[in-house]
Design a protein around this motif. Structure first.
Motif, PDB file in Angstrom:
ATOM      1  N   PRO A 284       0.836  -1.202   0.000  1.00 28.02           N
ATOM      2  CA  PRO A 284       0.000   0.000   0.000  1.00 28.02           C
ATOM      3  C   PRO A 284       0.871   1.253   0.000  1.00 28.02           C
ATOM      4  O   PRO A 284       2.056   1.212   0.349  1.00 28.02           O
ATOM      5  CB  PRO A 284      -0.794  -0.120   1.298  1.00 28.02           C
ATOM      6  CG  PRO A 284       0.075  -0.931   2.199  1.00 28.02           C
ATOM      7  CD  PRO A 284       0.818  -1.892   1.308  1.00 28.02           C
ATOM      8  N   HIS A 285       0.281   2.334  -0.400  1.00 28.19           N
ATOM      9  CA  HIS A 285       0.945   3.633  -0.366  1.00 28.19           C
ATOM     10  C   HIS A 285       0.583   4.294   0.962  1.00 28.19           C
ATOM     11  O   HIS A 285      -0.595   4.421   1.296  1.00 28.19           O
ATOM     12  CB  HIS A 285       0.458   4.481  -1.550  1.00 28.19           C
ATOM     13  CG  HIS A 285       0.969   5.892  -1.527  1.00 28.19           C
ATOM     14  ND1 HIS A 285       2.181   6.238  -2.052  1.00 28.19           N
ATOM     15  CD2 HIS A 285       0.415   7.032  -1.032  1.00 28.19           C
ATOM     16  CE1 HIS A 285       2.362   7.546  -1.905  1.00 28.19           C
ATOM     17  NE2 HIS A 285       1.307   8.043  -1.289  1.00 28.19           N
ATOM     18  N   ILE A 286       1.593   4.727   1.724  1.00 30.89           N
ATOM     19  CA  ILE A 286       1.349   5.253   3.069  1.00 30.89           C
ATOM     20  C   ILE A 286       2.065   6.589   3.244  1.00 30.89           C
ATOM     21  O   ILE A 286       3.224   6.735   2.867  1.00 30.89           O
ATOM     22  CB  ILE A 286       1.829   4.278   4.155  1.00 30.89           C
ATOM     23  CG1 ILE A 286       1.110   2.929   4.035  1.00 30.89           C
ATOM     24  CG2 ILE A 286       1.602   4.863   5.550  1.00 30.89           C
ATOM     25  CD1 ILE A 286       1.550   1.923   5.055  1.00 30.89           C
ATOM     26  N   GLU A 287       1.355   7.537   3.827  1.00 32.22           N
ATOM     27  CA  GLU A 287       1.943   8.804   4.224  1.00 32.22           C
ATOM     28  C   GLU A 287       1.473   9.136   5.635  1.00 32.22           C
ATOM     29  O   GLU A 287       0.331   8.852   5.998  1.00 32.22           O
ATOM     30  CB  GLU A 287       1.532   9.923   3.272  1.00 32.22           C
ATOM     31  CG  GLU A 287       2.029   9.757   1.850  1.00 32.22           C
ATOM     32  CD  GLU A 287       1.628  10.915   0.962  1.00 32.22           C
ATOM     33  OE1 GLU A 287       1.852  12.080   1.371  1.00 32.22           O
ATOM     34  OE2 GLU A 287       1.067  10.669  -0.127  1.00 32.22           O
ATOM     35  N   THR A 288       2.348   9.725   6.423  1.00 33.21           N
ATOM     36  CA  THR A 288       1.978  10.172   7.762  1.00 33.21           C
ATOM     37  C   THR A 288       1.835  11.690   7.757  1.00 33.21           C
ATOM     38  O   THR A 288       2.439  12.382   6.941  1.00 33.21           O
ATOM     39  CB  THR A 288       3.018   9.750   8.805  1.00 33.21           C
ATOM     40  OG1 THR A 288       4.269  10.375   8.495  1.00 33.21           O
ATOM     41  CG2 THR A 288       3.216   8.243   8.810  1.00 33.21           C
ATOM     42  N   PHE A 289       1.022  12.193   8.680  1.00 28.62           N
ATOM     43  CA  PHE A 289       0.852  13.639   8.786  1.00 28.62           C
ATOM     44  C   PHE A 289       0.481  14.004  10.214  1.00 28.62           C
ATOM     45  O   PHE A 289       0.019  13.160  10.995  1.00 28.62           O
ATOM     46  CB  PHE A 289      -0.215  14.144   7.796  1.00 28.62           C
ATOM     47  CG  PHE A 289      -1.615  13.672   8.091  1.00 28.62           C
ATOM     48  CD1 PHE A 289      -2.488  14.450   8.839  1.00 28.62           C
ATOM     49  CD2 PHE A 289      -2.064  12.431   7.633  1.00 28.62           C
ATOM     50  CE1 PHE A 289      -3.788  14.011   9.109  1.00 28.62           C
ATOM     51  CE2 PHE A 289      -3.357  11.988   7.892  1.00 28.62           C
ATOM     52  CZ  PHE A 289      -4.213  12.792   8.643  1.00 28.62           C
ATOM     53  N   ASP A 290       0.653  15.261  10.537  1.00 29.97           N
ATOM     54  CA  ASP A 290       0.344  15.771  11.872  1.00 29.97           C
ATOM     55  C   ASP A 290      -1.116  16.207  11.907  1.00 29.97           C
ATOM     56  O   ASP A 290      -1.490  17.179  11.251  1.00 29.97           O
ATOM     57  CB  ASP A 290       1.258  16.955  12.197  1.00 29.97           C
ATOM     58  CG  ASP A 290       1.071  17.468  13.614  1.00 29.97           C
ATOM     59  OD1 ASP A 290       0.158  16.983  14.314  1.00 29.97           O
ATOM     60  OD2 ASP A 290       1.853  18.353  14.027  1.00 29.97           O
TER      61      ASP A 290
END
Length: 307
Positions: A284-290
C-alpha cells in the motif's frame, strides 16, 4: 596536564559506551527485556557519542585529522534515522482502484471531534479507524459521515466507513491486547482488516507481548486477512513486531512516502503505528501527517483492491 589524560580517557569511555549501547540495541533488538530499552535509542545518539570521543581524542593529543574524521562520523546519527524512516519515493498513489484508510491513534489528548473531522476533510478517506476516547465520535458532523449511520465502536477502536461493513467485531481483549475484525464490501470485493492495539507498558517484554498477540490471532482469526494495522508500541526496527505475522512485510519503509515516524507527534523519531500485509500482496501507499492533536501522528493508507 595531569587532568588532561584522565579527562580524555573519560570522554572516550563515555562516548564509546553510548556507541556500544546503540549498536547493541540494533543487533539484539527487542528479543530480551534488557535489550528492548537499547533499541529505542535513536540514531541521533551517535552525535553525542562521536563528539565525546572526538573531544577525548583532542585532550589525548591525537592528530587533528583523526579527531576531524571521528567528529564527522557524528553525521551518521541523523543519516541512520533517515535511512530507517524517510522515503523520498513511495508506492502507488491514490487511485479509484484503492481503498483509502485513515488510521490515527488519537489517545487521551484528542478531546475535540472537530480535530478528527478536519483530518478526515484533509485526507478524504473511505474508512477511518481511530483509537481513543468516545468523545471523538460525538460530533454532529461525524454522526452522519459514511454509508453506515454513526460510528461503530469495538473495544477502544472507533470506525467510520463509506463502504458497507460486513463485520466489525471485537475478537479478543486479553492482557491489554485488543483485536478487532473489520470486514468491508468494496465494490463487491470483500476486504478483511485486522485492527490490533498492543500495550505500551515499558516494563513488559515486547517479545512476550508479540507472542501473546500471535497466539490470539492464530486462535481467533479465521479466513483471509488483507491488512493488519494499529498501534503496536514497537519501533520500526523491532524483531518482536515481525514475529507477530511471520512472513508478512511491513508496508513502511518500502511502501512509504516522506517521513514515516508516528511518535511522538511533535518530534516523531519512532514509528510505532504499523501496517502489515501478506508477502504476496502489493504494497500500500502510506503517508503520515500531523493531525494537530494527540500524541501520535496519523497515517493515510491507500490499499489496492483487486476487481
Amino acid at each position: 596536564m595531569r587532568v588532561r589524560r584522565p579527562a580524555g580517557l573519560l570522554f572516550c569511555l563515555c562516548g564509546g559506551l553510548l556507541l556500544l549501547a546503540w549498536a547493541t540495541g540494533r543487533m539484539a533488538s527487542d528479543r530480551w527485556l534488557w535489550s528492548q530499552w537499547l533499541l529505542w535509542l535513536p540514531g541521533l545518539t551517535l552525535i553525542p557519542a562521536f563528539l565525546l570521543i572526538g573531544l577525548g581524542l583532542t585532550l589525548l593529543r591525537f592528530k587533528r585529522r583523526v579527531v576531524l574524521v571521528v567528529s564527522c562520523a557524528a553525521l551518521l546519527g541523523p543519516l541512520s534515522d533517515a535511512v530507517d524512516l524517510w522515503r523520498p519515493l513511495g508506492g502507488a498513489p491514490h487511485t479509484t482502484r484503492t481503498l483509502r484508510l485513515l488510521h490515527w491513534t488519537a489517545g487521551p489528548g484528542m478531546r475535540d471531534p472537530e480535530v478528527l473531522l478536519q483530518a478526515m476533510q484533509r485526507t478524504d478517506p473511505d474508512v477511518v479507524v481511530t483509537l481513543g476516547p468516545n468523545v471523538a465520535a460525538r460530533g454532529a458532523a461525524l454522526a452522519n459521515w459514511g454509508a453506515v449511520p454513526g460510528p461503530m465502536r469495538q473495544a477502544e477502536f472507533i470506525v467510520f466507513s463509506k463502504y458497507p461493513v460486513i463485520r466489525c467485531r471485537s475478537l479478543a481483549r486479553s492482557n491489554d491486547i485488543q483485536l478487532v475484525a473489520l470486514d468491508l464490501d468494496v465494490h463487491g470485493q470483500p476486504v478483511h482488516v485486522l485492527l490490533l492495539d498492543l500495550p505500551s507498558d515499558p516494563t513488559r517484554s515486547r517479545w512476550m507481548i508479540a507472542q501473546q498477540a500471535r497466539t490470539l490471532i492464530d486462535a481467533k482469526v479465521e479466513g483471509t486477512v488483507d491488512l493488519v494495522l494499529g498501534d503496536f508500541n514497537m519501533s520500526q526496527l523491532s524483531t518482536a513486531l515481525r514475529s507477530i505475522r511471520p512472513g508478512w512485510k511491513l508496508a513502511i519503509p518500502r511502501g512509504g512516502l516522506g517521513w514515516g515516524g508516528t511518535w511522538p507527534r511533535a518530534l516523531p523519531l519512532w514509528r510505532i503505528d504499523h501496517v502489515l500485509v501478506p508477502a504476496d500482496s502489493p504494497l500500500p501507499h502510506i503517508e503520515t501527517f500531523d493531525p494537530g492533536a494527540g500524541r501520535h501522528r496519523a497515517q493515510i493508507i491507500d490499499l489496492t483492491v483487486p476487481r
